[in-house]
Design a protein around this motif. Structure first.
Motif, PDB file in Angstrom:
ATOM      1  N   ALA A 144      -2.366 -16.892  32.366  1.00  0.00           N
ATOM      2  CA  ALA A 144      -2.233 -15.465  32.798  1.00  0.00           C
ATOM      3  C   ALA A 144      -1.136 -14.919  33.333  1.00  0.00           C
ATOM      4  O   ALA A 144      -0.206 -15.708  33.605  1.00  0.00           O
ATOM      5  CB  ALA A 144      -3.286 -15.159  34.059  1.00  0.00           C
ATOM      6  N   MET A 169      -9.656 -14.968  29.937  1.00  0.00           N
ATOM      7  CA  MET A 169      -8.684 -14.375  30.567  1.00  0.00           C
ATOM      8  C   MET A 169      -8.610 -12.792  30.096  1.00  0.00           C
ATOM      9  O   MET A 169      -8.406 -12.049  30.947  1.00  0.00           O
ATOM     10  CB  MET A 169      -7.321 -15.229  30.482  1.00  0.00           C
ATOM     11  CG  MET A 169      -7.353 -16.378  31.327  1.00  0.00           C
ATOM     12  SD  MET A 169      -5.527 -17.066  31.202  1.00  0.00           S
ATOM     13  CE  MET A 169      -6.012 -18.562  31.681  1.00  0.00           C
ATOM     14  N   SER A 178      -4.478 -10.745  34.173  1.00  0.00           N
ATOM     15  CA  SER A 178      -4.724 -11.818  33.033  1.00  0.00           C
ATOM     16  C   SER A 178      -4.988 -10.721  31.754  1.00  0.00           C
ATOM     17  O   SER A 178      -5.680 -10.917  30.719  1.00  0.00           O
ATOM     18  CB  SER A 178      -5.842 -12.720  33.057  1.00  0.00           C
ATOM     19  OG  SER A 178      -7.030 -12.243  33.283  1.00  0.00           O
TER      20      SER A 178
END
Ligand code: AMP
Ligand code: GLY
Length: 421
Positions: A144, A169, A178
């Protein structure tokens, strides 16, 4: 001096312990602190992310220096608000703290300044990320972009798992943190943590250590914030430090300054070392936790002049910091269930006794019950730290102290320092 320290973990307890030993420190106030720190200074119940509250407190106590422990305060812009109030702050401005807060920013920065790190691409789109993954072989490293409480890195063993991570994500698993991801080359080698103090111009080395990130013995189980550290780590040789300064730290300082974004505070370089050469895994804008604990045990010099110079300039005029030769070890005593769902509230007995001059117990997630008992109040709860003539000696002392603590609700790794022994 009046010093305000921000944070409530084991890292901050260790900083408080060292700052309180300084003859330059007249008053130490800690926000919010924890029960362990209450014997070293006055704890005030203001959260590390309450920027107006902390600036108000700094004004109220006429702080000559504010020392910021956790990244959350920096990401909220605490250093910026203190700069506006003309209060010296140990810690980078929000824009410079991007070195930790945005993996994409740091990877692009490394590319511009030829700092050795893993090859990578940044994505905000699942299709493109999926296609790109096909150009790599496993294991796949997916991160992320933003701060995800230390959880935003996935190492996937196969393509299917990697695609699932990408989808999760970009689908918002870590919220805005993310909405962008970095996919990078998997680096092999051994990890080490190297710390530098920075004043916007100069970076000086300020210790090194090795962490144990997995929850259980033998480096098994889930990744954690760190289950134990030792310092010095034999992998960090003088030659490795020389290369790290020349190829990683110095270009970072110069590059940040040249881009109008000078970096002040502590720069924590997470390194992957292979064949004696370092590559940057990540930067953090704060001390490591529990790396800081062993650094503070080994630091012989008064820390306050260094923190002040990092905040206000002039690091290059200070002598190199002095360290105790003796190795130090920190064993993290965590609540059962950590890192996924630590059980809090259990009573801990025997942690506040005198374990002798070589053992220091720092508190992290503890609280004080109404009956005065010490209780678990977080994931990582206590840090049992010791110095010894050898690493084995330090380790024996730490584990001997742990055996005297009665806490059925906790667990710890029994193999801290195994790589060096
Ligand atoms: P980070 O939060 O970026 O430090 O990543 C957490 C952990 O994931 C690191 O401490 C490494 O153990 C591992 N890791 C991250 N990036 C890589 C990489 N490119 N290659 C191998 N391991 C990695
Ligand atoms: N111990 C690893 C960290 O502080 O990020």
């Amino acid at each position: 001096m009046n010093i305000l320290l921000i944070g409530s973990g084991g890292r901050e307890h260790a900083l408080a312990w060292k700052i309180a030993q300084s003859s330059l420190c007249d008053t130490l106030v800690i926000a919010p602190g924890n029960p362990g720190m209450a014997t070293l200074g006055e704890c005030r119940n203001i959260k590390a992310t309450d920027v107006p509250g902390l600036v108000g407190l700094a004004r109220e106590i006429k702080a000559d220096l504010v020392v910021v422990g956790p990244e959350s305060a920096l990401a909220e812009g605490l250093a910026d608000a203190l700069a506006s109030a003309n209060i010296p702050c140990f810690g980078p401005l929000k824009k410079a703290a991007q070195l930790e807060a945005s993996k994409g920013f740091t990877k692009d920065f490394c590319k511009r300044h030829k700092i050795p790190t893993a090859a990578y691409e940044t994505f905000d789109n699942v299709e493109e990320a999926r296609e790109f993954l096909k150009t790599y072989s496993p294991p796949y490293v997916i991160k992320a972009d933003g701060l995800a409480a230390g959880k935003g890195v996935a190492i996937s063993p196969d393509y299917q798992d990697a695609v699932a991570e990408v989808e999760a994500m970009l689908g918002g698993r870590y919220g805005p943190a993310s909405s962008n991801i970095v996919i990078e080359e998997f680096m092999t080698g051994e990890e080490a943590s190297v710390f530098a103090l920075c004043d916007g111009e100069t970076a000086i080395l300020f210790g090194w250590a090795q962490d144990h990130k997995r929850a259980f013995d033998g480096d098994t189980g889930p990744n954690t914030g760190g289950m134990g550290t030792y310092s010095p780590a034999p992998i960090v040789t003088p030659e490795l430090l020389r290369i790290t300064e020349a190829e990683i730290l110095a270009p970072t300082m110069a590059g940040m300054k040249a881009e109008g974004n000078p970096y002040k505070g502590v720069l924590y370089a997470g390194l992957m070392v292979e064949n004696g050469r370092p590559r940057l895994v990540e930067y953090n804008a704060r001390f490591g936790d529990p790396e800081c604990q062993v650094l503070m045990l080994r630091l012989k010099s008064d820390i306050v002049p260094y923190l002040l110079a990092a905040a206000t300039g002039g690091l290059k005029n200070l002598p190199a910091p002095q360290w105790h030769e003796d190795p130090a070890v920190c064993v993290v005593y965590a609540a059962k269930g950590y890192p996924d769902s630590p059980l809090t509230g259990s009573v801990i007995r025997g942690a506040e006794q005198d374990f002798g001059p070589d053992v220091t117990v720092f508190h992290a997630g503890t609280s004080r019950g109404e009956d005065g008992s010490l209780r678990a109040a977080g994931g990582r709860v206590l840090n049992i730290c010791a110095r010894g003539k050898t690493l084995q000696d330090a380790r024996d002392k730490a584990y001997d102290a742990i055996s005297q603590i009665d806490w059925p609700g906790g667990f710890y790794r029994r193999d801290i320092g195994w790589r060096a022994l």
